[in-house]
Design a protein around this motif. Structure first.
Motif, PDB file in Angstrom:
ATOM      1  N   ARG A 164      40.984  23.134  -1.526  1.00  0.00           N
ATOM      2  CA  ARG A 164      39.591  23.410  -1.901  1.00  0.00           C
ATOM      3  C   ARG A 164      38.643  23.346  -0.714  1.00  0.00           C
ATOM      4  NH1 ARG A 164      41.907  20.934  -6.281  1.00  0.00           N
ATOM      5  NH2 ARG A 164      41.794  22.183  -8.202  1.00  0.00           N
ATOM      6  N   GLU A 165      39.033  22.619   0.315  1.00  0.00           N
ATOM      7  CA  GLU A 165      38.172  22.538   1.500  1.00  0.00           C
ATOM      8  C   GLU A 165      38.047  23.907   2.173  1.00  0.00           C
ATOM      9  OE1 GLU A 165      37.833  20.080   5.736  1.00  0.00           O
ATOM     10  OE2 GLU A 165      39.224  19.405   4.164  1.00  0.00           O
ATOM     11  N   SER A 166      39.141  24.664   2.175  1.00  0.00           N
ATOM     12  CA  SER A 166      39.108  26.007   2.768  1.00  0.00           C
ATOM     13  C   SER A 166      38.896  27.080   1.711  1.00  0.00           C
ATOM     14  CB  SER A 166      40.412  26.287   3.521  1.00  0.00           C
ATOM     15  OG  SER A 166      41.515  26.306   2.631  1.00  0.00           O
ATOM     16  N   HIS A 167      38.730  26.666   0.454  1.00  0.00           N
ATOM     17  CA  HIS A 167      38.501  27.582  -0.669  1.00  0.00           C
ATOM     18  C   HIS A 167      39.674  28.554  -0.852  1.00  0.00           C
ATOM     19  CE1 HIS A 167      34.433  26.049  -0.766  1.00  0.00           C
ATOM     20  NE2 HIS A 167      34.261  26.404   0.508  1.00  0.00           N
ATOM     21  N   ARG A 168      40.866  28.080  -0.545  1.00  0.00           N
ATOM     22  CA  ARG A 168      42.062  28.947  -0.573  1.00  0.00           C
ATOM     23  C   ARG A 168      43.132  28.380  -1.496  1.00  0.00           C
ATOM     24  NH1 ARG A 168      45.796  30.832   4.672  1.00  0.00           N
ATOM     25  NH2 ARG A 168      47.779  30.931   3.548  1.00  0.00           N
ATOM     26  N   ALA A 169      43.772  29.268  -2.229  1.00  0.00           N
ATOM     27  CA  ALA A 169      44.967  28.919  -3.000  1.00  0.00           C
ATOM     28  C   ALA A 169      46.106  29.815  -2.545  1.00  0.00           C
ATOM     29  CB  ALA A 169      44.722  29.090  -4.490  1.00  0.00           C
ATOM     30  N   ASP A 202      38.959  27.988 -11.328  1.00  0.00           N
ATOM     31  CA  ASP A 202      38.582  26.987 -10.322  1.00  0.00           C
ATOM     32  C   ASP A 202      37.481  27.576  -9.433  1.00  0.00           C
ATOM     33  OD1 ASP A 202      38.408  25.178  -8.176  1.00  0.00           O
ATOM     34  OD2 ASP A 202      40.515  24.630  -8.360  1.00  0.00           O
ATOM     35  N   ASP A 203      36.273  27.093  -9.588  1.00  0.00           N
ATOM     36  CA  ASP A 203      35.136  27.662  -8.861  1.00  0.00           C
ATOM     37  C   ASP A 203      35.188  27.378  -7.366  1.00  0.00           C
ATOM     38  OD1 ASP A 203      32.773  29.252  -9.244  1.00  0.00           O
ATOM     39  OD2 ASP A 203      31.573  27.480  -8.746  1.00  0.00           O
ATOM     40  N   GLU A 204      36.021  26.429  -6.948  1.00  0.00           N
ATOM     41  CA  GLU A 204      36.151  26.135  -5.517  1.00  0.00           C
ATOM     42  C   GLU A 204      37.048  27.131  -4.805  1.00  0.00           C
ATOM     43  OE1 GLU A 204      34.465  23.858  -3.706  1.00  0.00           O
ATOM     44  OE2 GLU A 204      33.347  23.606  -5.570  1.00  0.00           O
ATOM     45  N   VAL A 205      37.876  27.826  -5.543  1.00  0.00           N
ATOM     46  CA  VAL A 205      38.798  28.792  -4.929  1.00  0.00           C
ATOM     47  C   VAL A 205      38.122  30.155  -4.824  1.00  0.00           C
ATOM     48  CG1 VAL A 205      40.996  30.014  -5.173  1.00  0.00           C
ATOM     49  CG2 VAL A 205      40.853  27.589  -5.777  1.00  0.00           C
ATOM     50  N   LYS A 206      38.126  30.703  -3.632  1.00  0.00           N
ATOM     51  CA  LYS A 206      37.580  32.044  -3.408  1.00  0.00           C
ATOM     52  C   LYS A 206      38.658  33.073  -3.079  1.00  0.00           C
ATOM     53  CE  LYS A 206      33.094  30.509  -1.523  1.00  0.00           C
ATOM     54  NZ  LYS A 206      32.159  30.689  -0.376  1.00  0.00           N
ATOM     55  N   VAL A 207      39.764  32.604  -2.512  1.00  0.00           N
ATOM     56  CA  VAL A 207      40.805  33.499  -2.003  1.00  0.00           C
ATOM     57  C   VAL A 207      42.169  33.026  -2.493  1.00  0.00           C
ATOM     58  CG1 VAL A 207      41.872  34.492   0.061  1.00  0.00           C
ATOM     59  CG2 VAL A 207      39.445  33.905   0.074  1.00  0.00           C
ATOM     60  N   VAL A 208      43.022  33.966  -2.889  1.00  0.00           N
ATOM     61  CA  VAL A 208      44.396  33.659  -3.283  1.00  0.00           C
ATOM     62  C   VAL A 208      45.342  34.427  -2.368  1.00  0.00           C
ATOM     63  CG1 VAL A 208      46.107  33.676  -5.128  1.00  0.00           C
ATOM     64  CG2 VAL A 208      43.685  33.381  -5.681  1.00  0.00           C
ATOM     65  N   VAL A 209      46.215  33.705  -1.697  1.00  0.00           N
ATOM     66  CA  VAL A 209      47.227  34.313  -0.831  1.00  0.00           C
ATOM     67  C   VAL A 209      48.555  34.324  -1.577  1.00  0.00           C
ATOM     68  CG1 VAL A 209      48.561  34.052   1.300  1.00  0.00           C
ATOM     69  CG2 VAL A 209      46.083  33.653   1.311  1.00  0.00           C
ATOM     70  N   ILE A 210      49.207  35.459  -1.593  1.00  0.00           N
ATOM     71  CA  ILE A 210      50.502  35.616  -2.253  1.00  0.00           C
ATOM     72  C   ILE A 210      51.551  35.813  -1.173  1.00  0.00           C
ATOM     73  CG2 ILE A 210      51.845  37.099  -3.801  1.00  0.00           C
ATOM     74  CD1 ILE A 210      48.733  37.806  -4.741  1.00  0.00           C
ATOM     75  N   ARG A 211      52.573  34.979  -1.191  1.00  0.00           N
ATOM     76  CA  ARG A 211      53.599  35.075  -0.159  1.00  0.00           C
ATOM     77  C   ARG A 211      54.940  34.590  -0.698  1.00  0.00           C
ATOM     78  NH1 ARG A 211      53.947  29.825   2.249  1.00  0.00           N
ATOM     79  NH2 ARG A 211      52.194  28.473   1.646  1.00  0.00           N
ATOM     80  N   GLY A 212      55.982  34.923   0.025  1.00  0.00           N
ATOM     81  CA  GLY A 212      57.319  34.499  -0.355  1.00  0.00           C
ATOM     82  C   GLY A 212      57.879  33.515   0.649  1.00  0.00           C
ATOM     83  N   GLU A 213      58.665  32.597   0.159  1.00  0.00           N
ATOM     84  CA  GLU A 213      59.359  31.662   1.045  1.00  0.00           C
ATOM     85  C   GLU A 213      60.531  32.383   1.702  1.00  0.00           C
ATOM     86  OE1 GLU A 213      60.173  27.093   0.326  1.00  0.00           O
ATOM     87  OE2 GLU A 213      61.688  28.326  -0.680  1.00  0.00           O
ATOM     88  N   GLY A 214      60.744  32.145   2.978  1.00  0.00           N
ATOM     89  CA  GLY A 214      61.866  32.772   3.660  1.00  0.00           C
ATOM     90  C   GLY A 214      61.493  34.096   4.296  1.00  0.00           C
ATOM     91  N   GLY A 252      39.982  33.269   5.732  1.00  0.00           N
ATOM     92  CA  GLY A 252      38.783  32.585   6.194  1.00  0.00           C
ATOM     93  C   GLY A 252      37.567  33.483   6.149  1.00  0.00           C
ATOM     94  N   MET A 253      37.749  34.753   6.517  1.00  0.00           N
ATOM     95  CA  MET A 253      36.649  35.710   6.467  1.00  0.00           C
ATOM     96  C   MET A 253      36.160  35.891   5.029  1.00  0.00           C
ATOM     97  SD  MET A 253      36.788  39.778   7.468  1.00  0.00           S
ATOM     98  CE  MET A 253      37.969  40.081   6.143  1.00  0.00           C
TER      99      MET A 253
END
Length: 291
Positions: free
Chosen positions: A20-25, A56-68, A219-220
């Motif tokens: 939440r500090e970086s507003h990222r999930a 969640d109002d603290e989240v502005k950005v969602v990053v989708i990624r895969g492990e590996g 971040g942008m």
């Protein structure tokens, strides 16, 4: 904190990490041993995570990624048939009924509460980090996201289309890369390289360090005021509605159900069976030699 941080709790196959500090999930596919092939359970968990971040109002950005080394090799062929059998009317006969196929495809993938529609209509800025195989479900995660950062080794395709027909939505693909390029993917069977995808407009940025480039994008976007993000997202939703994407997703349910029930003749190559038994890469190579 994710569920995997709790002692004694098995690591989830689709993990949610929130800062939440970086507003990222981050929504992370954690099935590296299967190149992050998705099952319907994973799709349902993915949607639950989207519900959490949307609220969640603290989240502005969602990053989708895969492990590996891969984003996703596609839809797990072992689970594809079972989802039809488990749907209402799926176990009545040896072959699941048409209604079972339609219900499963709508519920898990193309319907209003399915993975693709929910990702496409997420109220946060969504960024996919594309690496390695971005096949089938991996391609649609890319198409349904707002922004895409790709590593040079990323490959984009729906390999089974060459053998069973285009069994998903085409509206987003055509809107993103144009009709001629979409036809190339439909009929050609050759995966697009990361540089191809970038040149065609499917990928926003290429980077040898996709994690860092994704963090810069995140971040942008996180610096934008919340009202601005949501206003822009709803403007996009209105444009998608005007383009008829919702109708196209509904059509994808019908087409996918129909093509899941095709019958191969003795001289025709059964890509679905080969992919299930031997993996997508081996099946794709054999399909080329067969043609």
């Amino acid at each position: 904190m994710s569920a995997s941080d709790v002692v004694g709790t098995p690591a989830p196959l689709v993990d949610l990490l929130i800062d939440r500090e970086s507003h990222r999930a981050d929504i992370v596919l954690r099935r590296a041993e299967r190149r992050n092939a998705l099952t319907r359970t994973m799709a349902r968990d993915f949607v639950r995570h989207l519900d959490v971040v949307d609220g969640d109002d603290e989240v502005k950005v969602v990053v989708i990624r895969g492990e590996g080394e891969h984003l996703s090799s596609g839809w797990d062929p072992d689970d594809a048939w079972q989802q039809y059998q488990d749907a209402p009317g799926g176990a009545v006969r040896k072959h699941p009924s048409q209604r079972a196929r339609l219900i499963a495809l709508d519920d898990y993938w193309w319907g209003p509460d399915g993975l693709y529609s929910r990702l496409l209509h997420c109220r946060k800025v969504t960024i996919t980090q594309a690496v390695g195989d971005c096949f089938e479900t991996g391609l649609y995660l890319t198409l349904c996201s707002d922004l895409v950062v790709a590593s040079p080794d990323a490959r984009f395709a729906c390999p089974r289309w060459q053998n069973v027909g285009a069994d998903g939505d085409l509206s987003l693909l055509i809107a993103t890369v144009g009709l001629k390029r979409a036809k190339e993917m439909m009929y050609g069977g050759r995966p697009w390289s990361a540089s191809d995808a970038h040149r065609y407009g499917l990928v926003d940025k290429l980077s040898i360090d996709p994690a860092t480039a994704t963090a810069e994008f995140a971040g942008m976007c996180a610096s934008i005021m919340r009202d601005g993000i949501v206003t822009e997202k709803y403007a996009v939703f209105a444009s998608l509605a005007k383009m008829g994407v919702t109708h196209s997703f509904a059509a994808a349910t019908v087409v996918s159900a129909s093509l899941s029930n095709i019958h191969f003749q003795p001289d025709e190559y059964n890509f679905l069976k080969d992919a299930r038994d031997n993996g997508t890469d081996a099946a794709l190579a054999r399909s080329r030699s067969h043609s």
